[in-house]
Motif scaffolding. Sequence first.
Motif, short mmCIF file in Angstrom:
data_model
loop_
_atom_site.label_atom_id
_atom_site.label_comp_id
_atom_site.label_asym_id
_atom_site.label_seq_id
_atom_site.Cartn_x
_atom_site.Cartn_y
_atom_site.Cartn_z
N ARG A 28 -7.48 3.47 -2.77
CA ARG A 28 -7.72 3.26 -1.03
C ARG A 28 -8.98 3.64 -0.64
O ARG A 28 -9.69 2.88 0.05
CB ARG A 28 -6.74 4.40 -0.29
CG ARG A 28 -6.58 4.15 1.27
CD ARG A 28 -5.64 4.83 2.05
NE ARG A 28 -5.40 4.44 3.06
CZ ARG A 28 -4.29 3.79 3.46
NH1 ARG A 28 -3.22 3.64 2.62
NH2 ARG A 28 -3.94 3.26 4.61
N LYS A 29 -9.66 4.70 -1.21
CA LYS A 29 -11.11 5.10 -1.00
C LYS A 29 -11.98 3.99 -1.29
O LYS A 29 -12.94 3.65 -0.55
CB LYS A 29 -11.26 6.49 -1.88
CG LYS A 29 -12.67 7.06 -0.93
CD LYS A 29 -12.75 8.63 -1.43
CE LYS A 29 -12.27 9.54 -0.30
NZ LYS A 29 -12.63 10.76 -0.51
N PHE A 54 1.00 -1.36 -0.07
CA PHE A 54 -0.06 0.10 0.16
C PHE A 54 0.94 1.19 -0.05
O PHE A 54 2.15 1.21 0.31
CB PHE A 54 -0.85 -0.06 1.26
CG PHE A 54 -0.10 -0.02 2.45
CD1 PHE A 54 0.09 1.17 3.25
CD2 PHE A 54 -0.04 -1.06 3.25
CE1 PHE A 54 0.59 1.31 4.40
CE2 PHE A 54 0.80 -0.96 4.36
CZ PHE A 54 0.99 -0.13 5.11
N PHE A 67 -11.33 0.71 -1.68
CA PHE A 67 -10.92 -0.31 -0.92
C PHE A 67 -11.63 -0.21 0.50
O PHE A 67 -12.41 -1.13 0.94
CB PHE A 67 -9.49 -0.47 -0.77
CG PHE A 67 -9.00 -1.70 0.10
CD1 PHE A 67 -8.92 -3.06 -0.47
CD2 PHE A 67 -8.84 -1.65 1.44
CE1 PHE A 67 -8.60 -3.95 0.48
CE2 PHE A 67 -8.78 -2.66 2.23
CZ PHE A 67 -8.49 -3.95 1.63
N GLU A 68 -11.45 0.99 1.06
CA GLU A 68 -12.10 1.28 2.30
C GLU A 68 -13.48 1.19 2.25
O GLU A 68 -14.13 0.57 3.18
CB GLU A 68 -11.81 2.58 2.78
CG GLU A 68 -10.22 2.64 3.23
CD GLU A 68 -9.73 3.91 3.60
OE1 GLU A 68 -10.45 5.22 3.56
OE2 GLU A 68 -8.62 4.12 3.98
N LYS A 87 -4.14 -2.62 -8.32
CA LYS A 87 -4.07 -1.41 -7.81
C LYS A 87 -5.61 -1.04 -7.45
O LYS A 87 -6.31 -1.22 -8.56
CB LYS A 87 -3.35 -0.39 -8.61
CG LYS A 87 -1.94 -0.44 -9.08
CD LYS A 87 -1.42 0.52 -9.97
CE LYS A 87 -0.07 0.55 -10.33
NZ LYS A 87 0.34 1.37 -11.19
N LYS A 135 -0.02 5.92 0.15
CA LYS A 135 -1.03 6.72 0.67
C LYS A 135 -2.25 6.90 0.03
O LYS A 135 -3.37 6.94 0.54
CB LYS A 135 -0.39 8.44 0.35
CG LYS A 135 -1.20 9.35 0.84
CD LYS A 135 -0.79 10.64 0.74
CE LYS A 135 -1.45 11.82 1.32
NZ LYS A 135 -0.82 13.06 1.21
N ASN A 136 -2.24 6.48 -1.51
CA ASN A 136 -3.67 6.62 -2.10
C ASN A 136 -4.04 5.19 -2.88
O ASN A 136 -5.20 5.07 -3.07
CB ASN A 136 -3.40 7.51 -3.34
CG ASN A 136 -3.11 9.10 -2.72
OD1 ASN A 136 -4.01 9.33 -2.06
ND2 ASN A 136 -2.01 9.65 -3.37
N THR A 137 -3.23 4.09 -2.68
CA THR A 137 -3.34 2.80 -3.35
C THR A 137 -3.35 1.79 -2.39
O THR A 137 -2.21 1.66 -1.71
CB THR A 137 -2.43 2.81 -4.78
OG1 THR A 137 -2.59 4.12 -5.40
CG2 THR A 137 -2.86 1.55 -5.46
N ILE A 138 -4.28 0.53 -2.54
CA ILE A 138 -4.05 -0.56 -2.04
C ILE A 138 -3.58 -1.46 -3.03
O ILE A 138 -4.28 -1.55 -4.01
CB ILE A 138 -5.01 -1.13 -1.19
CG1 ILE A 138 -5.48 -0.13 -0.06
CG2 ILE A 138 -4.88 -2.39 -0.52
CD1 ILE A 138 -4.75 0.20 1.03
#
Length: 59
Positions: free
Chosen positions: A41-42, A21, A44-45, A38, A23-26
Amino acid sequence: MGVGVEPVADVANHASVITGFDKNTIFVNDPYGYKNRKVPRKIFEQIFTSLGSQSLYLV
Protein backbone atom coordinates in the motif's frame (compact mmCIF):
# COMPACT_ATOMS: atom_id res chain seq x y z
CA MET A 1 -15.30 4.85 -26.28
CA GLY A 2 -11.69 5.98 -25.87
CA VAL A 3 -9.91 7.40 -22.87
CA GLY A 4 -6.85 9.61 -23.26
CA VAL A 5 -4.25 10.09 -20.56
CA GLU A 6 -1.70 12.87 -20.82
CA PRO A 7 1.87 11.84 -19.98
CA VAL A 8 3.31 13.15 -16.73
CA ALA A 9 6.82 14.56 -17.25
CA ASP A 10 8.97 11.96 -19.01
CA VAL A 11 7.41 8.99 -17.23
CA ALA A 12 6.04 6.13 -19.32
CA ASN A 13 2.50 5.77 -17.95
CA HIS A 14 0.10 2.91 -18.04
CA ALA A 15 -3.07 2.14 -16.14
CA SER A 16 -3.78 -0.67 -13.72
CA VAL A 17 -7.12 -1.89 -12.42
CA ILE A 18 -7.47 -2.23 -8.66
CA THR A 19 -9.02 -5.63 -8.01
CA GLY A 20 -8.89 -5.56 -4.23
CA PHE A 21 -7.14 -4.27 -1.15
CA ASP A 22 -6.54 -4.90 2.50
CA LYS A 23 -4.84 -2.91 5.25
CA ASN A 24 -1.32 -3.28 3.80
CA THR A 25 -1.71 -4.35 0.17
CA ILE A 26 -3.36 -3.16 -3.05
CA PHE A 27 -4.10 -5.88 -5.63
CA VAL A 28 -4.00 -4.79 -9.26
CA ASN A 29 -4.36 -6.23 -12.74
CA ASP A 30 -1.36 -4.76 -14.51
CA PRO A 31 -1.31 -4.50 -18.33
CA TYR A 32 2.17 -6.06 -18.31
CA GLY A 33 0.46 -9.41 -17.72
CA TYR A 34 0.15 -9.55 -13.94
CA LYS A 35 -3.23 -10.49 -12.49
CA ASN A 36 -3.98 -9.62 -8.88
CA ARG A 37 -0.43 -8.35 -8.46
CA LYS A 38 0.33 -7.53 -4.83
CA VAL A 39 1.64 -3.99 -4.35
CA PRO A 40 2.46 -2.77 -0.85
CA ARG A 41 0.00 0.00 0.00
CA LYS A 42 2.77 2.47 0.87
CA ILE A 43 4.48 1.93 -2.52
CA PHE A 44 1.14 2.20 -4.36
CA GLU A 45 0.39 5.50 -2.63
CA GLN A 46 3.84 6.88 -3.50
CA ILE A 47 3.41 5.98 -7.19
CA PHE A 48 -0.17 7.28 -7.27
CA THR A 49 0.88 10.60 -5.73
CA SER A 50 3.95 10.99 -7.97
CA LEU A 51 1.71 10.64 -11.06
CA GLY A 52 -0.65 13.41 -9.99
CA SER A 53 -3.19 11.23 -8.16
CA GLN A 54 -5.07 10.58 -11.38
CA SER A 55 -7.85 8.02 -11.34
CA LEU A 56 -10.86 6.93 -13.33
CA TYR A 57 -13.77 4.89 -12.08
CA LEU A 58 -16.90 3.61 -13.75
CA VAL A 59 -20.20 3.21 -11.96
